[in-house]
Design a protein around this motif. Structure first.
Motif, short mmCIF file in Angstrom:
data_model
loop_
_atom_site.label_atom_id
_atom_site.label_comp_id
_atom_site.label_asym_id
_atom_site.label_seq_id
_atom_site.Cartn_x
_atom_site.Cartn_y
_atom_site.Cartn_z
N ASN A 1 41.49 70.92 25.07
CA ASN A 1 42.30 71.92 25.30
C ASN A 1 43.68 71.44 26.40
N GLU A 2 43.13 70.66 27.32
CA GLU A 2 44.36 70.17 28.27
C GLU A 2 45.13 69.15 27.75
N PHE A 3 44.36 68.36 26.89
CA PHE A 3 45.18 67.26 26.19
C PHE A 3 46.33 68.06 25.22
N ASN A 4 45.78 68.78 24.53
CA ASN A 4 46.72 69.72 23.66
C ASN A 4 47.86 70.45 24.50
N GLN A 5 47.60 70.95 25.67
CA GLN A 5 48.64 71.50 26.34
C GLN A 5 49.45 70.56 27.00
N TRP A 6 49.02 69.38 27.21
CA TRP A 6 49.91 68.14 27.81
C TRP A 6 50.67 67.64 26.79
N GLY B 1 45.28 60.47 21.04
CA GLY B 1 44.40 61.29 21.54
C GLY B 1 43.89 62.04 20.15
N PRO B 2 44.65 62.52 19.11
CA PRO B 2 44.02 63.24 18.26
C PRO B 2 43.38 62.67 17.29
N LYS B 3 43.42 61.38 17.26
CA LYS B 3 42.67 60.56 16.33
C LYS B 3 41.30 60.45 17.02
N ASN B 4 41.10 60.23 18.30
CA ASN B 4 39.88 60.13 19.07
C ASN B 4 39.34 61.50 19.05
N ILE B 5 40.08 62.63 19.22
CA ILE B 5 39.26 63.85 19.29
C ILE B 5 38.70 64.11 18.01
N PRO C 1 47.85 62.90 31.83
CA PRO C 1 48.48 62.72 33.25
C PRO C 1 47.95 63.54 34.21
N ASN C 2 47.91 62.81 35.60
CA ASN C 2 47.63 63.73 36.67
C ASN C 2 48.74 64.65 37.07
N HIS C 3 48.54 65.90 36.47
CA HIS C 3 49.40 67.02 36.68
C HIS C 3 48.72 68.18 37.14
N ASP C 4 49.50 69.05 38.15
CA ASP C 4 48.81 70.20 38.48
C ASP C 4 48.38 71.33 37.26
N LYS C 5 48.88 71.04 36.22
CA LYS C 5 48.77 71.91 35.09
C LYS C 5 47.44 71.64 34.28
N TYR C 6 46.96 70.16 34.74
CA TYR C 6 45.77 69.65 33.82
C TYR C 6 44.56 69.68 34.85
N ARG C 7 44.04 70.67 35.33
CA ARG C 7 43.31 70.92 36.71
C ARG C 7 41.85 69.91 36.35
N TYR C 8 41.28 70.06 35.17
CA TYR C 8 40.02 69.36 35.10
C TYR C 8 40.22 67.81 35.00
N ALA C 9 41.23 67.45 34.23
CA ALA C 9 41.68 65.87 34.16
C ALA C 9 41.93 65.44 35.64
#
Length: 219
Positions: free
Chosen positions: A118-123, A150-154, A165-173
């Motif tokens: 979900n965080e990857f999709n949001q990013w 990413g989508p291929k691996n998912i 990326p290390n960004h505040d929006k993607y808290r778990y990552a």
């Protein structure tokens, strides 16, 4: 009554840390059943080579990382040269583990897989729509590559946390990245612990996804 059948290609693979050459040959010549057996028995069970002289530290690592990432310690394991003592990567097969090798952690958790997905999709949405942007041309190139990889691996049931990326929006990552940074620092100051140059996490949706991906990697 039928006896248990063992692939002839696995009969010489008897050590807990077999030579990379033996593993590679058994995987290539023993068929799908041999590849799956290697993935289960030698690449995901037991004490990793890197921690063979300090298994208590390995268990402490699993408990500490598990508590930070909200996973059961049993769901966390190690792959790469730290697992067998030698690399199985095609471009450096047989390269021995040593101080400065990477610590490649993998996690089996459907819940955390969904969180990272979900965080990857949001990013990816944020990146493509211009909500977030790379800080330089080099980073932009990596982001575009991750956008397609990413989508291929998912779809194969796994995701590398560091493609987000290390960004505040993607808290778990961010939590994963911080945990890996602290893990390396803690191991550096732990007496008797192996030293690593870098630590990373790959999350699999299920054990079946893990075995399938490892098996495909041998082909």
């Amino acid at each position: 009554m039928e006896p248990f059948k063992v692939s002839s290609h696995l009969r010489d693979v008897i050590s807990a840390y077999p030579e990379a050459r033996l593993i590679s040959e058994a995987a290539k010549n023993g068929g799908e059943s041999a590849r799956q057996a290697i993935a289960r028995q030698w690449l995901s069970e037991g004490i990793p080579f890197a921690f063979r002289e300090c298994p208590g530290i390995y268990e402490s690592v699993r408990a500490w990382v598990g508590s930070r990432l909200n996973i059961d310690p049993k769901e966390l394991n190690i792959t790469g040269s730290a697992r067998l003592g030698q690399s199985l990567a095609p471009n450096k097969i047989g390269k021995p583990f040593g101080d400065g090798s990477d610590l490649d952690i993998f996690v089996i958790s459907s819940e955390q897989f969904e969180v990272l997905k979900n965080e990857f999709n949001q990013w990816s949405y944020d990146f493509e729509s211009g909500v977030v942007s790379a800080s330089n041309a080099r980073e932009n190139g990596f982001w575009k590559e991750n956008l397609h990889r990413g989508p291929k691996n998912i779809s194969r049931g796994f995701i590398d946390s560091n493609i987000i990326p290390n960004h505040d929006k993607y808290r778990y990552a961010i939590n994963v990245a911080q945990t890996m940074y602290l893990l390396k620092a803690k191991l550096d100051v732990t007496s008797g612990a192996p030293k690593f140059s870098h630590a990373s996490v790959r999350c699999y949706k299920s054990w079946a996804s893990y075995v399938q991906q490892i098996s495909l990697g041998f082909q």
